[in-house]
Design an enzyme around this catalytic site. Structure first.
Site, mmCIF file in Angstrom:
data_model
loop_
_atom_site.group_PDB
_atom_site.id
_atom_site.type_symbol
_atom_site.label_atom_id
_atom_site.label_comp_id
_atom_site.label_asym_id
_atom_site.label_seq_id
_atom_site.Cartn_x
_atom_site.Cartn_y
_atom_site.Cartn_z
ATOM 1 N N HIS A 20 47.821 -27.934 46.567
ATOM 2 C CA HIS A 20 48.681 -28.933 45.903
ATOM 3 C C HIS A 20 47.982 -30.294 45.848
ATOM 4 O O HIS A 20 48.013 -30.980 44.824
ATOM 5 C CB HIS A 20 49.985 -29.152 46.700
ATOM 6 C CG HIS A 20 50.915 -27.988 46.754
ATOM 7 N ND1 HIS A 20 51.351 -27.449 47.938
ATOM 8 C CD2 HIS A 20 51.525 -27.271 45.773
ATOM 9 C CE1 HIS A 20 52.196 -26.458 47.690
ATOM 10 N NE2 HIS A 20 52.311 -26.323 46.382
ATOM 11 N N LYS A 44 63.722 -19.526 46.627
ATOM 12 C CA LYS A 44 62.968 -19.642 47.888
ATOM 13 C C LYS A 44 63.827 -20.213 49.006
ATOM 14 O O LYS A 44 64.604 -21.142 48.784
ATOM 15 C CB LYS A 44 61.760 -20.570 47.690
ATOM 16 C CG LYS A 44 60.660 -19.971 46.830
ATOM 17 C CD LYS A 44 59.472 -20.927 46.737
ATOM 18 C CE LYS A 44 58.360 -20.396 45.851
ATOM 19 N NZ LYS A 44 57.352 -21.428 45.541
ATOM 20 N N ARG A 93 46.803 -20.870 39.535
ATOM 21 C CA ARG A 93 45.836 -20.251 40.454
ATOM 22 C C ARG A 93 45.205 -19.006 39.867
ATOM 23 O O ARG A 93 44.006 -18.801 39.971
ATOM 24 C CB ARG A 93 46.541 -19.864 41.764
ATOM 25 C CG ARG A 93 46.922 -21.046 42.629
ATOM 26 C CD ARG A 93 47.824 -20.618 43.746
ATOM 27 N NE ARG A 93 49.073 -20.059 43.212
ATOM 28 C CZ ARG A 93 50.140 -19.786 43.919
ATOM 29 N NH1 ARG A 93 50.125 -19.970 45.221
ATOM 30 N NH2 ARG A 93 51.223 -19.303 43.374
ATOM 31 N N SER A 131 52.167 -21.767 49.810
ATOM 32 C CA SER A 131 52.928 -22.253 50.970
ATOM 33 C C SER A 131 53.461 -21.072 51.776
ATOM 34 O O SER A 131 53.500 -21.117 53.004
ATOM 35 C CB SER A 131 54.089 -23.145 50.521
ATOM 36 O OG SER A 131 53.596 -24.264 49.839
HETATM 37 O O1 PNS Z 1 56.478 -24.920 43.970
HETATM 38 P P1 PNS Z 1 57.394 -24.052 43.140
HETATM 39 O O2 PNS Z 1 58.440 -23.417 44.018
HETATM 40 O O3 PNS Z 1 56.631 -23.048 42.321
HETATM 41 O O4 PNS Z 1 58.121 -25.045 42.128
HETATM 42 C C1 PNS Z 1 59.149 -24.581 41.269
HETATM 43 C C2 PNS Z 1 60.037 -25.750 40.843
HETATM 44 C C3 PNS Z 1 60.653 -26.415 42.057
HETATM 45 C C4 PNS Z 1 59.207 -26.750 40.052
HETATM 46 C C5 PNS Z 1 61.174 -25.175 39.916
HETATM 47 O O5 PNS Z 1 61.906 -24.199 40.615
HETATM 48 C C6 PNS Z 1 62.097 -26.272 39.399
HETATM 49 O O6 PNS Z 1 61.754 -26.944 38.427
HETATM 50 N N1 PNS Z 1 63.273 -26.450 40.065
HETATM 51 C C7 PNS Z 1 64.255 -27.452 39.687
HETATM 52 C C8 PNS Z 1 65.378 -26.850 38.831
HETATM 53 C C9 PNS Z 1 64.827 -26.572 37.452
HETATM 54 O O7 PNS Z 1 64.594 -27.464 36.668
HETATM 55 N N2 PNS Z 1 64.573 -25.270 37.196
HETATM 56 C C10 PNS Z 1 63.806 -24.829 36.060
HETATM 57 C C11 PNS Z 1 64.590 -24.703 34.828
HETATM 58 S S1 PNS Z 1 63.500 -23.930 33.743
#
Ligand code: PNS
Length: 163
Positions: A20, A44, A93, A131
């Site tokens: 990250h 998660k 990745r 993570s």
């Molecule tokens: O590190 P991650 O878990 O891959 O990140 C995913 C994250 C947190 C960016 C995604 O789940 C997110 O944007 N969550 C907020 C709610 C939202 O906007 N969901 C996506 C709608 S398409």
């Protein structure tokens, strides 16, 4: 005067890894301002609380003067609109990331077509890190010093001591 370019690096960051951090540092070279936004990923389970994640990210991005770390409980696109972001930056990745990332990008574009999602290829040294893997290795006392900064290593050790 030209408008400053603003990016959001979103994620669950539970916890932040060198993978990250590499993406954040590279985004900082391209954009005037970078918001590292801690969001909820409903698929998660969290180990660190949102406040703990913010403290850890702030601790390891101290050297970057155009970074702001923020927690947001809602849609990523709403946060982007709030801070007038030009782009969402994600790390890619491997091919296995592609399908999920395509869904995320397509949905966010549907919600707001003005905000572009851009991908930075993860440094090869970090392409195997997640993570979840870091937590698993830390839980059983494995070596994680090459994959997370010392502050995160200590926080993980502390967390698993408490459990
Ligand atoms: O590190 P991650 O878990 O891959 O990140 C995913 C994250 C947190 C960016 C995604 O789940 C997110 O944007 N969550 C907020 C709610 C939202 O906007 N969901 C996506 C709608 S398409």
């Amino acid at each position: 005067m030209t408008k400053s370019k603003i990016a959001v690096v979103p994620g669950s960051f539970d916890p932040i890894t060198y993978g990250h951090l590499d993406i954040i540092e590279r985004a900082c070279k391209i954009f005037d301002k970078v918001y590292v936004s801690v969001l909820r990923n409903s698929s998660k389970q969290g180990l660190f609380s949102p406040d703990e994640r913010i403290d850890l990210i702030s601790g390891v991005t101290k050297h970057l003067d155009n970074v702001e770390v923020v927690q947001f409980d809602g849609l990523l696109i709403d946060f982007c609109q709030q801070v007038k972001a030009d782009a969402i930056i994600r790390g890619l990745r491997a091919v296995s990331d592609f399908e999920y990332e395509m869904q995320l990008t397509s949905m966010n574009r549907k919600l707001d077509s003005q905000i572009e999602t851009m991908y930075i290829m993860t440094n090869n040294n970090y392409s195997f890190i997640s993570s979840s893997i870091v937590k698993e290795v830390a839980k059983y006392g494995g070596k994680i010093e090459d994959i997370v900064p010392p502050l995160i290593e200590d926080a993980l050790k502390e967390k698993f001591k408490e459990q």
